[in-house]
Structures are given as C-alpha cells and as structure tokens.
Design an enzyme around this catalytic site. Structure first.
Site, PDB file in Angstrom:
ATOM      1  N   GLY A 132       0.835  -1.203   0.000  1.00  0.00           N
ATOM      2  CA  GLY A 132       0.000   0.000   0.000  1.00  0.00           C
ATOM      3  C   GLY A 132       0.863   1.243   0.000  1.00  0.00           C
ATOM      4  N   LEU A 133       0.195   2.362  -0.224  1.00  0.00           N
ATOM      5  CA  LEU A 133       0.892   3.656  -0.303  1.00  0.00           C
ATOM      6  C   LEU A 133       1.569   4.013   1.010  1.00  0.00           C
ATOM      7  CD1 LEU A 133      -1.946   5.720  -2.042  1.00  0.00           C
ATOM      8  CD2 LEU A 133       0.255   5.080  -3.089  1.00  0.00           C
ATOM      9  N   SER A 134       2.522   4.911   0.945  1.00  0.00           N
ATOM     10  CA  SER A 134       3.123   5.478   2.154  1.00  0.00           C
ATOM     11  C   SER A 134       1.998   6.164   2.943  1.00  0.00           C
ATOM     12  CB  SER A 134       4.202   6.488   1.755  1.00  0.00           C
ATOM     13  OG  SER A 134       4.737   7.084   2.902  1.00  0.00           O
ATOM     14  N   GLY A 135       1.913   5.861   4.215  1.00  0.00           N
ATOM     15  CA  GLY A 135       0.871   6.464   5.056  1.00  0.00           C
ATOM     16  C   GLY A 135      -0.448   5.730   5.047  1.00  0.00           C
ATOM     17  N   SER A 136      -0.514   4.620   4.302  1.00  0.00           N
ATOM     18  CA  SER A 136      -1.791   3.880   4.241  1.00  0.00           C
ATOM     19  C   SER A 136      -2.063   3.134   5.548  1.00  0.00           C
ATOM     20  CB  SER A 136      -1.794   2.910   3.049  1.00  0.00           C
ATOM     21  OG  SER A 136      -0.725   1.987   3.156  1.00  0.00           O
ATOM     22  N   GLY A 137      -1.007   2.818   6.302  1.00  0.00           N
ATOM     23  CA  GLY A 137      -1.205   2.130   7.586  1.00  0.00           C
ATOM     24  C   GLY A 137      -0.468   0.804   7.708  1.00  0.00           C
ATOM     25  N   LYS A 138       0.453   0.525   6.807  1.00  0.00           N
ATOM     26  CA  LYS A 138       1.157  -0.767   6.807  1.00  0.00           C
ATOM     27  C   LYS A 138       1.893  -1.022   8.128  1.00  0.00           C
ATOM     28  CE  LYS A 138       3.725   0.261   3.216  1.00  0.00           C
ATOM     29  NZ  LYS A 138       3.278   1.684   3.048  1.00  0.00           N
ATOM     30  N   SER A 139       2.734  -0.074   8.538  1.00  0.00           N
ATOM     31  CA  SER A 139       3.549  -0.285   9.755  1.00  0.00           C
ATOM     32  C   SER A 139       2.654  -0.360  10.988  1.00  0.00           C
ATOM     33  CB  SER A 139       4.547   0.849   9.953  1.00  0.00           C
ATOM     34  OG  SER A 139       5.358   0.972   8.823  1.00  0.00           O
TER      35      SER A 139
ATOM     36  N   SER B 223       5.824  -2.034  -2.042  1.00  0.00           N
ATOM     37  CA  SER B 223       5.810  -3.029  -3.137  1.00  0.00           C
ATOM     38  C   SER B 223       4.825  -2.621  -4.230  1.00  0.00           C
ATOM     39  CB  SER B 223       5.524  -4.438  -2.611  1.00  0.00           C
ATOM     40  OG  SER B 223       4.582  -4.478  -1.570  1.00  0.00           O
TER      41      SER B 223
END
Ligand SMILES: Nc1ncnc2c1ncn2[C@@H]1O[C@H](COP(=O)(O)OS(=O)(=O)O)[C@@H](OP(=O)(O)O)[C@H]1O
Ligand SMILES: Nc1ncnc2c1ncn2[C@@H]1O[C@H](COP(=O)(O)OP(=O)(O)O)[C@@H](O)[C@H]1O
Length: 195
Positions: free
Chosen positions: A35-42, A109
């Site tokens: 997902g995009l930067s800031g989407s919530g992955k981490s 990715s």
C-alpha cells in the site's frame, strides 16, 4: 533468475518446516502488506504482531523503513532498486517461513510483477497478499512523516503516488480500507482471515 555461481548444491535439513510448525502449534505464513506510504502498513503490522504474540504465535515484522537501514541500505527508489528490494525481502521471508514464523512484510511493493514473483517463492496458501487500501488524499492528509509535503514540493524524486506509480493489487487475499476501519477493526479482519 539462475544463481551466478556454478558448483553449488542445495543442502537439506533433516528437520522440515512441517516439524517446526508442529512444535510451534501453528502454520508458518507470510502476510504481505502492500500500500501507499501512510496507508497504515507499519501501524497494522505491529498491532497485528502484538495480537499474535499474545496468542503465543511466533511472528516477526519486516518493515520497509527498517530493512532499508540494513540489508538493503544499498538500494534506492528507482524501479530496478524497488524490484531488487522486494526480491531480497521475498527470499528473507521465505527463510523465515521455513523457520516456522508468521512473517508480516510491510512494503509499498508498488509493482504487481514483483508481488507476483514473491508469491511464486511460496507454497499454495502460504503467501497472503493484504492490500492496505487508503485513498491518496487521506494518506496526504495524514502525512505521518511529512514526505508527501516534500514530494509535492518536488523535493523527493520518484515518490510513490506522486511521481512514481502504485499498481493496485488485482486479486488480493484481504483488503483493508484504513480510511473506513479503525486500527482495531483492521487487525480483527486479518485475525478472522487467519482463524
Ligand atoms: N521515493 C520514495 N517513495 C516511497 N517511499 C519513500 C521514498 N523515499 C523514502 N521513502 C520511505 O521509504 C519507505 C518505503 O520503502 P519500501 O521498501 O517499502 O518501498 S518499496 O516497496 O521498495 O517501493 C516509505 O515508508 P512508508 O511510509 O512506511 O511506506 C517512506 O518512509
Ligand atoms: N485503520 C487504520 N490502520 C492503520 N493506520 C491507521 C488506521 N486509521 C488511521 N491510521 C493512522 O494512519 C497512519 C498510518 O501510518 P503508517 O502506519 O506509518 O503507514 P505506512 O507504514 O503505510 O507508511 C498512522 O498515523 C495511523 O495511526
């Protein structure tokens, strides 16, 4: 891609992945967050890791920012470097799944081809693609690290969603829309899938 070296032979352990899974009392898997930067992955990766830990599952988070401080410190954000980044992480995740862990890989990715390549490294059902979906407007509003502001001002080249592409997953196993779900609801949705 074939190995560069000739005269190398695969060495087999007498302990199989199945033996390790039996010892751990759960199957090893990779949950691949894209997902995009800031989407919530981490945020979701570490929240999910907490839940799994509480339930005595052996898990580990591989996170984009962290990996780029170490094993992939030689890579940037060109398309070629991103492909190599994902290839190496895929191989690391494969070793960790072989070692019996539930791996949570959190990387932008952005390329479908790279994600599909990683899927081919795993047995059926072992690779679970989780699309962390969030409109770019919301990611820009969150701007957790102030990177969108810089990217939009032209200070960061090849920034995903601004000046570099993000290819939306066509057939993800799980979709989490973090603009609609809370962190708790998002984690529950992934736990429900695993259960
Ligand atoms: N140009 C550019 N584009 C995108 N992201 C950038 C860039 N430069 C630095 N960053 C920071 O690097 C994190 C993304 O690294 P990844 O390894 O996940 O990226 S990729 O999968 O190889 O595309 C990303 O982390 P997340 O915000 O957690 O996604 C950013 O903090
Ligand atoms: N449902 C949700 N899941 C994950 N993060 C969320 C959610 N709702 C709001 N957020 C917020 O969005 C931001 C996501 O940032 P981060 O996890 O660093 O994203 P990424 O790793 O994709 O760059 C955090 O500030 C987080 O608190």
């Amino acid at each position: 891609m074939e190995p560069k070296s000739a005269n190398i032979t695969w060495q087999h352990s007498t302990i199989k992945k199945e033996d390790r899974n039996k010892l751990n009392k759960h199957k090893s898997r990779v949950l691949w967050f894209t997902g995009l930067s800031g989407s919530g992955k981490s945020t979701l990766a570490f929240a999910l890791e907490q839940q799994l830990f509480r339930r005595h599952y052996r898990s580990y988070v591989l996170d984009g920012d962290n990996i780029r401080h170490g094993i992939n410190r030689d890579l940037g954000f060109s398309p070629q470097d991103r492909t190599e980044n994902i290839r190496r992480i895929g191989e690391v995740a494969k070793l960790m799944v072989d070692a019996g862990l539930i791996v949570i890989a959190a990387f932008i990715s952005p390329y479908e081809q790279d994600r599909s390549m990683v899927r081919t490294l795993f047995a059926d059902g072992e690779f679970i693609e989780v699309f962390i979906d969030c409109p770019i407007e919301e990611c820009e509003r969150r701007d957790v690290k102030g990177l969108y502001k810089k990217a939009l001002a032209g200070e960061i080249p090849n920034f995903t969603g601004v000046s570099a592409p993000y290819e939306i997953p066509q057939n993800p196993d799980i979709i989490i829309d973090t603009s609609q779900l809370s962190i708790g609801e998002s984690v529950r949705k992934i736990m429900d899938y695993l259960d």
